[in-house]
Design a protein around this motif. Structure first.
Motif, PDB file in Angstrom:
ATOM      1  N   ALA A  84     -57.807  -6.974  -3.685  1.00  0.00           N
ATOM      2  CA  ALA A  84     -58.872  -7.978  -3.605  1.00  0.00           C
ATOM      3  C   ALA A  84     -59.913  -7.798  -4.718  1.00  0.00           C
ATOM      4  N   GLN A  85     -60.001  -6.592  -5.282  1.00  0.00           N
ATOM      5  CA  GLN A  85     -60.926  -6.390  -6.399  1.00  0.00           C
ATOM      6  C   GLN A  85     -60.550  -7.284  -7.582  1.00  0.00           C
ATOM      7  N   ALA A  86     -59.241  -7.526  -7.750  1.00  0.00           N
ATOM      8  CA  ALA A  86     -58.779  -8.363  -8.863  1.00  0.00           C
ATOM      9  C   ALA A  86     -58.474  -9.792  -8.419  1.00  0.00           C
ATOM     10  N   VAL A 131     -52.329 -22.573  -7.187  1.00  0.00           N
ATOM     11  CA  VAL A 131     -52.536 -22.149  -8.589  1.00  0.00           C
ATOM     12  C   VAL A 131     -53.076 -20.720  -8.743  1.00  0.00           C
ATOM     13  N   THR A 132     -53.550 -20.103  -7.678  1.00  0.00           N
ATOM     14  CA  THR A 132     -54.160 -18.776  -7.829  1.00  0.00           C
ATOM     15  C   THR A 132     -53.091 -17.704  -8.055  1.00  0.00           C
ATOM     16  N   THR A 133     -53.489 -16.669  -8.800  1.00  0.00           N
ATOM     17  CA  THR A 133     -52.506 -15.680  -9.261  1.00  0.00           C
ATOM     18  C   THR A 133     -52.920 -14.239  -8.965  1.00  0.00           C
ATOM     19  N   THR A 134     -51.912 -13.393  -8.799  1.00  0.00           N
ATOM     20  CA  THR A 134     -52.144 -11.943  -8.652  1.00  0.00           C
ATOM     21  C   THR A 134     -52.007 -11.206  -9.991  1.00  0.00           C
ATOM     22  N   GLY A 185     -47.476 -13.248 -10.109  1.00  0.00           N
ATOM     23  CA  GLY A 185     -48.413 -12.971 -11.206  1.00  0.00           C
ATOM     24  C   GLY A 185     -48.450 -11.490 -11.524  1.00  0.00           C
ATOM     25  N   MET A 186     -48.489 -10.665 -10.488  1.00  0.00           N
ATOM     26  CA  MET A 186     -48.481  -9.213 -10.714  1.00  0.00           C
ATOM     27  C   MET A 186     -47.242  -8.823 -11.523  1.00  0.00           C
ATOM     28  N   ALA A 187     -46.074  -9.372 -11.117  1.00  0.00           N
ATOM     29  CA  ALA A 187     -44.822  -9.031 -11.798  1.00  0.00           C
ATOM     30  C   ALA A 187     -44.889  -9.451 -13.268  1.00  0.00           C
TER      31      ALA A 187
END
Ligand SMILES: O=C(O)[C@H](O)CO
Length: 383
Positions: free
Chosen positions: A91-93, A108-111, A144-146
């Motif tokens: 959650a910090q990012a 549209v939101t990304t990790t 998004g993380m990947a």
């Protein structure tokens, strides 16, 4: 006399370390010569980075990363006192606090920023990461993380997918050749806040999508897209994760971590107990103090006072476990007995509104701890 003081933070008011110090200050007025062992705690949710850094004399780092909406945010993570373990809260990012009524949109939101935090930890030579997941603004399955970690998630024209859960239906194949090789030798311990599967009526989109801004129609799209994504992951990475417990946490980041990294699911509180060496600290103590901002029957589903009570009773069954809470809610009877707590006290002195209770938090916690210590002393003297 030996006191173990191992509370969670009082969210929005005091960090776990500040709560522990306030409890100590109160008891110390009665037992100035006692031994105090302060262990700031957390359960894998918000505050875990701060608590583990405080408990292990670690350090905090701030990194500018891609927020859920694609703009830059400043995110903190920690390196524990062992110098070898990082603690990250997704959650910090990528947390829900970065969106508002107008901007929240899990299509549209990304990790991506969570992946950037992992990369930064790898750059520091870290090989073990505790990753708290939950409180996200995202529903992208960790795609998004990947991407940040070097995986290529491409459509049928070999174009990289856009950010967000709304783009996942266009995923045609996953390329792993450019993934960061350090991931192979890095263990990620996932401290998940829920056990939901990726898809279906208990899945990430259906249960948590609406709070992130998804309409009923969006939920159907997101759920369908996550199902498609899970099928491609199964085909290209050989991992069948759609129905795994916790896969749906943080908008499917649970599945993304299991798919793209060497990750294992764990209960947040168990990880914190392990990394703070709580059981060693509980050896030979006379009393255990713990606490959290709000306590109710749900505390026994893995929140800090429950974990502390169980763990310390295993080691020192004779030490009573005393719980302090800013607010005592429904049905706490079930916390006594099998849930190992001996007494629960609300800390606010008198009737006050939330702002005042927060402002007086330190004082009221110390006052309550002092009163309990007075009672302990009086009963011990009489025995
Ligand atoms: O982030 C979320 O989706 C919820 O906290 C559940 O993990």
């Amino acid at each position: 006399m030996k006191f173990l003081i191992a509370p969670d933070s009082f969210k929005g008011s005091l960090t776990a370390k500040e709560v522990a110090q306030a409890i100590k200050a109160g008891i110390e007025r009665v037992y100035p010569q006692a031994e105090y062992r302060l262990v700031p705690m957390a359960d894998g949710g918000e505050g875990t980075v701060q608590s583990l850094v405080d408990a292990t004399a670690g350090r905090l780092l701030t990194k500018h990363v891609t927020g859920p909406l694609g703009t830059t945010v400043a995110a903190q993570y920690g390196i524990l006192g062992d110098g070898q373990t990082a603690v990250i809260e997704m959650a910090q990012a990528s947390g829900i606090q970065y969106v508002n009524e107008q901007t929240k949109n899990p299509l549209v939101t990304t990790t991506y920023g969570t992946g950037e935090l992992i990369l930064d930890a790898l750059d520091q030579g870290i090989k073990k990461i505790i990753l708290g997941i939950g409180g996200s603004a995202t529903n992208d399955g960790g795609a998004g993380m990947a991407q940040a970690l070097g995986f290529r998630l491409q459509d049928k024209n070999n174009q990289e997918l856009a950010f967000g859960g709304g783009a996942l239906n266009r995923l045609d194949h996953i390329e792993s050749q450019e993934a960061d090789p350090r991931l192979q030798e890095t263990t990620i311990l996932i401290a998940s806040d829920v056990t939901n599967p990726l898809t279906g009526e208990n899945g990430a989109a259906a249960v948590f999508g609406p709070q992130k801004g998804a309409s009923a129609a969006d939920v159907a799209v997101l759920d369908h897209n996550l199902h498609h994504y899970a099928n491609i992951v199964k085909r290209d990475l050989g991992k069948d994760l759609e129905h795994t417990a916790g896969a749906g946490a943080a908008g499917g980041l649970g599945m993304g971590l299991l798919a793209f990294t060497q990750a294992q699911m764990a209960r947040g509180i168990d990880l914190v107990i392990e990394f703070t060496h709580l059981k060693q600290q509980a050896q030979g103590v006379d009393f255990v103090f713990t606490g959290e901002g709000g306590i109710d029957f749900q505390t026994k589903f893995g929140k800090t006072p429950f974990g502390v009570a169980k763990a310390t009773k295993e080691v020192t069954p004779t030490a009573p476990v005393i719980v302090l809470a800013g607010n005592v809610g429904e049905n706490i009877d079930s916390l006594y007995g099998s849930a190992a707590m001996d007494a629960i006290f609300a800390t606010p002195a008198g009737v006050k509104d939330l702002d005042q209770a927060i402002a007086d938090g330190k004082h009221d916690i110390a006052q309550t701890a002092e009163n309990i210590a007075r009672l302990l002393k009086a009963t011990r003297t009489q025995q």
